[in-house]
Design a protein around this motif. Structure first.
Motif, PDB file in Angstrom:
ATOM      1  N   UNK A  57      34.565  55.660  43.704  1.00  0.00           N
ATOM      2  CA  UNK A  57      34.277  54.256  43.946  1.00  0.00           C
ATOM      3  C   UNK A  57      35.558  53.502  44.266  1.00  0.00           C
ATOM      4  N   UNK A  58      35.363  52.323  44.825  1.00  0.00           N
ATOM      5  CA  UNK A  58      36.468  51.415  45.100  1.00  0.00           C
ATOM      6  C   UNK A  58      36.439  50.360  44.004  1.00  0.00           C
ATOM      7  N   UNK A  59      37.592  50.141  43.390  1.00  0.00           N
ATOM      8  CA  UNK A  59      37.715  49.158  42.316  1.00  0.00           C
ATOM      9  C   UNK A  59      38.779  48.149  42.700  1.00  0.00           C
ATOM     10  N   UNK A  60      38.457  46.870  42.547  1.00  0.00           N
ATOM     11  CA  UNK A  60      39.390  45.801  42.881  1.00  0.00           C
ATOM     12  C   UNK A  60      39.512  44.871  41.672  1.00  0.00           C
ATOM     13  N   UNK A  61      40.709  44.782  41.129  1.00  0.00           N
ATOM     14  CA  UNK A  61      40.997  43.817  40.063  1.00  0.00           C
ATOM     15  C   UNK A  61      41.383  42.504  40.739  1.00  0.00           C
ATOM     16  N   UNK A 115      52.360  49.252  35.082  1.00  0.00           N
ATOM     17  CA  UNK A 115      53.132  48.047  34.833  1.00  0.00           C
ATOM     18  C   UNK A 115      52.869  46.908  35.802  1.00  0.00           C
ATOM     19  N   UNK A 116      52.255  47.205  36.929  1.00  0.00           N
ATOM     20  CA  UNK A 116      51.937  46.126  37.870  1.00  0.00           C
ATOM     21  C   UNK A 116      50.900  45.211  37.236  1.00  0.00           C
ATOM     22  N   UNK A 117      51.067  43.920  37.452  1.00  0.00           N
ATOM     23  CA  UNK A 117      50.140  42.972  36.830  1.00  0.00           C
ATOM     24  C   UNK A 117      49.614  41.927  37.803  1.00  0.00           C
ATOM     25  N   UNK A 118      50.090  41.956  39.038  1.00  0.00           N
ATOM     26  CA  UNK A 118      49.619  40.993  40.024  1.00  0.00           C
ATOM     27  C   UNK A 118      48.263  41.433  40.564  1.00  0.00           C
ATOM     28  N   UNK A 119      47.524  40.482  41.094  1.00  0.00           N
ATOM     29  CA  UNK A 119      46.235  40.786  41.698  1.00  0.00           C
ATOM     30  C   UNK A 119      46.264  40.409  43.170  1.00  0.00           C
ATOM     31  N   UNK A 120      45.478  41.102  43.965  1.00  0.00           N
ATOM     32  CA  UNK A 120      44.578  42.178  43.574  1.00  0.00           C
ATOM     33  C   UNK A 120      45.337  43.484  43.342  1.00  0.00           C
ATOM     34  N   UNK A 121      44.731  44.351  42.584  1.00  0.00           N
ATOM     35  CA  UNK A 121      45.146  45.752  42.488  1.00  0.00           C
ATOM     36  C   UNK A 121      43.914  46.564  42.853  1.00  0.00           C
ATOM     37  N   UNK A 122      44.112  47.524  43.738  1.00  0.00           N
ATOM     38  CA  UNK A 122      42.983  48.208  44.359  1.00  0.00           C
ATOM     39  C   UNK A 122      43.111  49.721  44.174  1.00  0.00           C
TER      40      UNK A 122
END
Length: 90
Positions: free
Chosen positions: A3-7, A50-57
């Motif tokens: 699946x594709x997940x986008x925060x 450690x990455x916290x910016x959005x989006x993260x995909x």
């Protein structure tokens, strides 16, 4: 099937751009909205190294990164192949 997940978060224009590109590609995705959710932000940091910016995909188990990274994949012609793997895997 992978699946594709986008925060995402709130009114993030980069989140909207990334989701719009995925929609244009016909990719179904799960959106995880981090707005007001410090517990989910902690999960994102752990999952994204450690990455916290959005989006993260994520596409399947591949961490694509953020909006710029997604558009870089599109410009290089690699996004379609990566998305195709998500629909052909079982």
């Amino acid at each position: 099937m992978h699946k594709v997940t986008v925060y995402t978060a709130g009114n993030c224009c980069y989140c909207h751009m990334a989701k719009d590109l995925l929609r244009r590609k016909g990719a179904a995705f799960e959106e995880i909205d981090l707005t007001g959710r410090s517990d989910l932000r902690a999960d994102l940091r752990a999952r994204a190294g450690g990455r916290h910016t959005v989006p993260q995909i994520w596409i399947g188990s591949v961490h694509v990164g953020g909006c710029d990274d997604l558009f870089d994949l599109e410009r290089s012609g690699k996004l379609d192949a990566l998305l195709a793997q998500t629909t052909s895997a079982s």
